[in-house]
Design an enzyme around this catalytic site. Structure first.
Site, PDB file in Angstrom:
ATOM      1  N   ASP A   1      -7.990  -5.312   0.056  1.00  0.00           N
ATOM      2  CA  ASP A   1      -8.477  -6.039  -1.119  1.00  0.00           C
ATOM      3  C   ASP A   1      -8.124  -7.512  -1.099  1.00  0.00           C
ATOM      4  O   ASP A   1      -8.729  -8.313  -1.812  1.00  0.00           O
ATOM      5  CB  ASP A   1      -7.924  -5.397  -2.405  1.00  0.00           C
ATOM      6  CG  ASP A   1      -8.584  -4.078  -2.677  1.00  0.00           C
ATOM      7  OD1 ASP A   1      -9.757  -3.938  -2.308  1.00  0.00           O
ATOM      8  OD2 ASP A   1      -7.926  -3.183  -3.222  1.00  0.00           O
TER       9      ASP A   1
ATOM     10  N   HIS B   1       0.850  -1.190   0.000  1.00  0.00           N
ATOM     11  CA  HIS B   1       0.000   0.000   0.000  1.00  0.00           C
ATOM     12  C   HIS B   1       0.878   1.230   0.000  1.00  0.00           C
ATOM     13  O   HIS B   1       1.956   1.216   0.588  1.00  0.00           O
ATOM     14  CB  HIS B   1      -0.906   0.010   1.243  1.00  0.00           C
ATOM     15  CG  HIS B   1      -2.092   0.882   1.079  1.00  0.00           C
ATOM     16  ND1 HIS B   1      -2.038   2.238   1.255  1.00  0.00           N
ATOM     17  CD2 HIS B   1      -3.365   0.591   0.720  1.00  0.00           C
ATOM     18  CE1 HIS B   1      -3.227   2.744   1.007  1.00  0.00           C
ATOM     19  NE2 HIS B   1      -4.054   1.769   0.682  1.00  0.00           N
TER      20      HIS B   1
HETATM   21  N1  ACO Z   1       3.895  -7.506  -4.992  1.00  0.00           N
HETATM   22  C1  ACO Z   1       5.239  -7.572  -5.137  1.00  0.00           C
HETATM   23  N2  ACO Z   1       6.070  -6.536  -4.928  1.00  0.00           N
HETATM   24  C2  ACO Z   1       5.504  -5.377  -4.576  1.00  0.00           C
HETATM   25  C3  ACO Z   1       4.115  -5.238  -4.411  1.00  0.00           C
HETATM   26  C4  ACO Z   1       3.300  -6.370  -4.624  1.00  0.00           C
HETATM   27  N3  ACO Z   1       1.989  -6.306  -4.463  1.00  0.00           N
HETATM   28  N4  ACO Z   1       3.838  -3.967  -4.061  1.00  0.00           N
HETATM   29  C5  ACO Z   1       5.018  -3.321  -3.999  1.00  0.00           C
HETATM   30  N5  ACO Z   1       6.027  -4.174  -4.310  1.00  0.00           N
HETATM   31  C6  ACO Z   1       7.458  -3.890  -4.300  1.00  0.00           C
HETATM   32  C7  ACO Z   1       7.869  -3.035  -5.478  1.00  0.00           C
HETATM   33  O1  ACO Z   1       8.256  -3.809  -6.579  1.00  0.00           O
HETATM   34  C8  ACO Z   1       9.010  -2.258  -4.890  1.00  0.00           C
HETATM   35  O2  ACO Z   1      10.136  -3.109  -4.814  1.00  0.00           O
HETATM   36  P1  ACO Z   1      11.620  -2.536  -5.102  1.00  0.00           P
HETATM   37  O3  ACO Z   1      11.897  -1.565  -3.987  1.00  0.00           O
HETATM   38  O4  ACO Z   1      12.507  -3.731  -5.102  1.00  0.00           O
HETATM   39  O5  ACO Z   1      11.553  -1.848  -6.440  1.00  0.00           O
HETATM   40  C9  ACO Z   1       8.591  -2.015  -3.451  1.00  0.00           C
HETATM   41  O6  ACO Z   1       7.727  -3.102  -3.125  1.00  0.00           O
HETATM   42  C10 ACO Z   1       7.872  -0.687  -3.251  1.00  0.00           C
HETATM   43  O7  ACO Z   1       6.724  -0.696  -4.088  1.00  0.00           O
HETATM   44  P2  ACO Z   1       6.115   0.549  -4.850  1.00  0.00           P
HETATM   45  O8  ACO Z   1       5.585   0.097  -6.160  1.00  0.00           O
HETATM   46  O9  ACO Z   1       7.113   1.676  -4.822  1.00  0.00           O
HETATM   47  O10 ACO Z   1       4.949   0.945  -3.891  1.00  0.00           O
HETATM   48  P3  ACO Z   1       3.805   1.955  -4.255  1.00  0.00           P
HETATM   49  O11 ACO Z   1       3.526   2.694  -3.000  1.00  0.00           O
HETATM   50  O12 ACO Z   1       4.150   2.782  -5.458  1.00  0.00           O
HETATM   51  O13 ACO Z   1       2.619   1.005  -4.693  1.00  0.00           O
HETATM   52  C11 ACO Z   1       0.681  -0.321  -4.637  1.00  0.00           C
HETATM   53  C12 ACO Z   1       1.543   0.707  -3.885  1.00  0.00           C
HETATM   54  C13 ACO Z   1       0.285   0.239  -6.021  1.00  0.00           C
HETATM   55  C14 ACO Z   1      -0.592  -0.573  -3.827  1.00  0.00           C
HETATM   56  C15 ACO Z   1       1.503  -1.630  -4.788  1.00  0.00           C
HETATM   57  O14 ACO Z   1       1.862  -2.123  -3.523  1.00  0.00           O
HETATM   58  C16 ACO Z   1       0.741  -2.696  -5.597  1.00  0.00           C
HETATM   59  O15 ACO Z   1       0.800  -2.697  -6.822  1.00  0.00           O
HETATM   60  N6  ACO Z   1       0.020  -3.621  -4.893  1.00  0.00           N
HETATM   61  C17 ACO Z   1      -0.791  -4.614  -5.585  1.00  0.00           C
HETATM   62  C18 ACO Z   1      -2.097  -4.002  -6.014  1.00  0.00           C
HETATM   63  C19 ACO Z   1      -3.036  -3.797  -4.856  1.00  0.00           C
HETATM   64  O16 ACO Z   1      -3.229  -4.689  -4.042  1.00  0.00           O
HETATM   65  N7  ACO Z   1      -3.659  -2.618  -4.830  1.00  0.00           N
HETATM   66  C20 ACO Z   1      -4.649  -2.290  -3.819  1.00  0.00           C
HETATM   67  C21 ACO Z   1      -4.217  -1.157  -2.982  1.00  0.00           C
HETATM   68  S1  ACO Z   1      -5.412  -0.904  -1.700  1.00  0.00           S
HETATM   69  C22 ACO Z   1      -6.650  -0.023  -2.457  1.00  0.00           C
HETATM   70  O17 ACO Z   1      -6.512   0.624  -3.447  1.00  0.00           O
HETATM   71  C23 ACO Z   1      -7.920  -0.118  -1.768  1.00  0.00           C
END
Ligand code: ACO
Length: 453
Positions: free
Chosen positions: A387, A329
């Site tokens: 979610d 998140h």
């Molecule tokens: N699975 C695997 N790796 C992940 C995930 C994931 N779900 N989420 C983040 N990471 C990793 C990234 O690859 C990154 O790794 P790195 O540092 O080696 O490059 C690190 O964790 C940081 O992630 P970011 O993408 O910078 O985090 P951001 O804050 O931009 O993204 C998000 C947040 C979009 C929610 C992301 O975690 C994601 O895509 N999750 C899956 C989708 C999801 O469940 N969305 C629902 C959110 S809740 C809602 O909207 C109600």
């Protein structure tokens, strides 16, 4: 129809107070600047006005310094008194009330009043609020014709987005956004009609006749009736489903300046009517990184298929080829407090339905276990988000995956309208217009087509 309208909403609390200065020295000119540090609200958030940086320049004709902040990682675009999140501590409060208490003790419509008006309603306020929302659930008959124009396999989020936008053509007076009476009625209509539109979208994809609202039922019961009723004269909802949906709606009602809420505020800042602004919120919510994630969790489970495939899948995640949907998140770098409540509710629904042993649910439990122990996820603070569990509850109730985000949109409409009205009533808000850093070519002369390489 009741003539009692809700009390006017509270405006964002207080002004920002200057509590110190940030001293900056520009190495290009050796000039020093003093920028005020502002503090606002009860949680002691601090900020500086980005516009104060504009005075920092090397020559008078220069534009001045801007901040560069793609995806608004560290930029506050508004003052708000609605929702407080502390992502590091895993705290979420609506108008100061912890989400756990509201999920346990409140109803969705009570929470809707709270978010929109700032206080929990007195009994008489609550009764007329429920009455008004109940008696605006019907939609114009032409909406049915409109929905019937969609293909049988149209995604219900596309249908919902278009239909919410179309409401603006049925209520042209809603564009009088400076009239508090019009604003109020638009808000009541949006909250009242969203479940009807959502249920109609469902009936369309199923090829079933539309079921009209039943004003004797509660908000959630009526929604389930419009979704599931067949030939029975009166629909009786399963109380386990009603409780689970009531909690799911409360948990999804608002989440401060997320992608869809920012879309509503940004589009609404042009002073368009609230139906058009909320349609922008529905569009933003549709994306798989936002509200579309609960649908993606179920698709991911189906794709993994068996427990034996989990190690391969996790390897794909670590190699960056996959995302573990329902994890991570932007603001929670600790457990999402909504996920804890949703997990409990999820287990209650599965127990009541005797569905704990189904294959996708076992996969779900195994992924949860691995991700909470595995270094990759622990290091990156990737916890299950709301979610990860909501999709399972909706699957167990019997909703098709394409409807998951639609239910999220029904609940989030409360937050969108509360945030919209707060923005409209905030004198410091103007039309949203971010800056850019232009990286394209400098001025050059036009080349006729026959002289181009
Ligand atoms: N699975 C695997 N790796 C992940 C995930 C994931 N779900 N989420 C983040 N990471 C990793 C990234 O690859 C990154 O790794 P790195 O540092 O080696 O490059 C690190 O964790 C940081 O992630 P970011 O993408 O910078 O985090 P951001 O804050 O931009 O993204 C998000 C947040 C979009 C929610 C992301 O975690 C994601 O895509 N999750 C899956 C989708 C999801 O469940 N969305 C629902 C959110 S809740 C809602 O909207 C109600």
């Amino acid at each position: 129809m009741s003539t009692t309208l809700p009390a006017p909403p509270v405006s964002p609390t207080g002004e920002l107070r200057a509590t110190g200065t940030l001293d900056i020295k520009d190495s290009r000119t050796s000039k020093a600047y003093s920028i005020q540090i502002l503090e606002g609200g009860v949680e002691g958030d601090t900020a500086s006005r980005a516009m104060d940086l504009r005075q920092i320049k090397t020559a008078p004709e220069e534009f001045g310094l801007m901040t560069y902040d793609p995806a608004f990682m560290n930029t506050a675009s508004c003052k708000s008194a609605i929702t407080f999140i502390d992502g590091d501590k895993g705290i979420l409060r609506y108008r100061g009330y912890p989400i756990e208490q509201l999920a346990e003790k409140s109803t969705f419509l009570e929470v809707a009043w709270l978010l929109r008006n700032g206080e929990l309603p007195a009994q008489s306020e609550y009764d007329s609020w429920v009455h008004d929302i109940t008696y605006h659930t019907y939609v114009h008959e032409n909406i049915k014709t409109f929905l019937q124009g969609f293909r049988y396999d149209a995604h219900p989020m596309s249908m919902l987005c278009s239909t919410v936008a179309a409401l603006s053509s049925f209520y042209p007076e809603a564009k009088n956004i400076h009239d508090p009476v019009e604003r109020n009625i638009s808000i009541i209509r949006l909250l009242a009609k969203l479940p009807t539109l959502a249920a109609f979208c469902y009936r369309h994809i199923k090829g079933l006749p539309f079921i009209y609202p039943d004003n004797d039922l509660s908000y959630v019961e009526n929604f389930l009736s419009m979704v599931a009723r067949m030939s029975e004269p009166k629909y009786e909802a399963n109380p386990v489903f009603v409780k689970a949906l009531e909690i799911l709606f409360i948990l999804h009602a608002d989440h401060e300046q997320n992608c869809s809420t920012s879309a509503v505020r940004s589009v609404g800042s042009s002073h368009v009517d609230p139906y058009s602004a909320v349609a922008a919120g529905v569009a933003a919510l549709y994306g798989p990184l936002h509200g579309g994630a609960n649908e993606q969790v179920l698709r991911m489970l189906r794709r993994i298929e068996t427990k034996d495939n989990i190690p391969d899948f996790i390897k794909g995640v670590k190699d960056g080829n996959e995302r573990l949907m329902g994890f991570g998140h932007r603001v929670y770098k600790n457990y999402d407090p909504r996920a804890a409540v949703m997990r409990k509710s999820c287990h209650e629904v599965l127990d009541a339905l005797n569905k704990r042993e189904l294959p996708p649910l076992q996969l779900h439990g195994e992924l949860e276990r691995i991700a909470l122990e595995d270094e990759y996820f622990v290091e990156r603070k990737l916890y299950p988000n709301v979610d990860f569990y909501s999709g399972l509850i909706l699957e167990a109730i019997g909703f098709p995956t394409t409807m998951f985000t639609v239910l999220f949109a029904v609940a989030r409409t409360v937050g969108w309208v509360a945030q919209w009205i707060e923005m409209i009533e905030d004198p410091s808000q103007r039309i949203g217009r971010p800056r850019q850093l232009y990286m394209g070519p400098a001025q050059r002369a036009f080349v006729p087509i026959d002289q181009r390489k």
